[in-house]
Design a protein around this motif. Sequence first.
Motif, PDB file in Angstrom:
ATOM      1  N   ALA A  62     131.290  97.217  46.563  1.00  0.00           N
ATOM      2  CA  ALA A  62     130.687  98.045  45.513  1.00  0.00           C
ATOM      3  C   ALA A  62     129.803  97.209  44.591  1.00  0.00           C
ATOM      4  CB  ALA A  62     131.770  98.742  44.707  1.00  0.00           C
ATOM      5  N   SER A  63     130.257  96.003  44.254  1.00  0.00           N
ATOM      6  CA  SER A  63     129.445  95.159  43.372  1.00  0.00           C
ATOM      7  C   SER A  63     128.177  94.698  44.071  1.00  0.00           C
ATOM      8  CB  SER A  63     130.256  93.961  42.876  1.00  0.00           C
ATOM      9  OG  SER A  63     130.635  93.145  43.950  1.00  0.00           O
ATOM     10  N   PHE A  64     128.281  94.392  45.353  1.00  0.00           N
ATOM     11  CA  PHE A  64     127.096  93.988  46.101  1.00  0.00           C
ATOM     12  C   PHE A  64     126.115  95.152  46.230  1.00  0.00           C
ATOM     13  CE2 PHE A  64     124.735  93.112  50.046  1.00  0.00           C
ATOM     14  CZ  PHE A  64     124.130  91.927  49.661  1.00  0.00           C
ATOM     15  N   LYS A  65     126.644  96.348  46.436  1.00  0.00           N
ATOM     16  CA  LYS A  65     125.778  97.525  46.535  1.00  0.00           C
ATOM     17  C   LYS A  65     125.068  97.786  45.204  1.00  0.00           C
ATOM     18  CE  LYS A  65     125.790 102.450  47.483  1.00  0.00           C
ATOM     19  NZ  LYS A  65     126.588 103.649  47.709  1.00  0.00           N
ATOM     20  N   PHE A  70     120.136  97.554  41.986  1.00  0.00           N
ATOM     21  CA  PHE A  70     119.442  97.078  40.797  1.00  0.00           C
ATOM     22  C   PHE A  70     118.203  96.276  41.180  1.00  0.00           C
ATOM     23  CE2 PHE A  70     118.902  93.861  37.404  1.00  0.00           C
ATOM     24  CZ  PHE A  70     118.510  94.733  36.400  1.00  0.00           C
ATOM     25  N   ALA A  71     118.328  95.436  42.189  1.00  0.00           N
ATOM     26  CA  ALA A  71     117.176  94.660  42.663  1.00  0.00           C
ATOM     27  C   ALA A  71     116.073  95.581  43.174  1.00  0.00           C
ATOM     28  CB  ALA A  71     117.612  93.683  43.737  1.00  0.00           C
ATOM     29  N   ASP A  75     112.289  96.016  41.698  1.00  0.00           N
ATOM     30  CA  ASP A  75     111.132  95.915  42.587  1.00  0.00           C
ATOM     31  C   ASP A  75     110.234  97.135  42.417  1.00  0.00           C
ATOM     32  OD1 ASP A  75     109.611  94.578  44.590  1.00  0.00           O
ATOM     33  OD2 ASP A  75     110.392  96.008  46.066  1.00  0.00           O
ATOM     34  N   SER A  76     110.833  98.322  42.313  1.00  0.00           N
ATOM     35  CA  SER A  76     110.016  99.526  42.154  1.00  0.00           C
ATOM     36  C   SER A  76     109.323  99.542  40.787  1.00  0.00           C
ATOM     37  CB  SER A  76     110.871 100.787  42.330  1.00  0.00           C
ATOM     38  OG  SER A  76     111.798 100.917  41.286  1.00  0.00           O
TER      39      SER A  76
END
Length: 80
Positions: A62-65, A70-71, A75-76
């Motif tokens: 979940a933290s990696f997701k 967020f990254a 980027d967007s």
Amino acid sequence: MTNTPKTQSTTPATDDVVFDPAEVSRVVSLVRHELSVLAQDAKRKRPLYAKSVDEAVARRNASFKALTEFASHLDSMKRT
């Protein structure tokens, strides 16, 4: 004729915002540390921060997701 007092705006102008690269570096290091702690906990037979191995793995995933989303959001923002 009446004199109206001039009031100053309480919202800071965009020029007043200070960008501190050292603070950004500190936050990135903190996030990296916390993610590695969760990853290490998921590898343990008896996790320290979760009730079970499955919960530790779920927290890591979940933290990696969340970090990946967020990254993508950053980027967007860069592209708009």
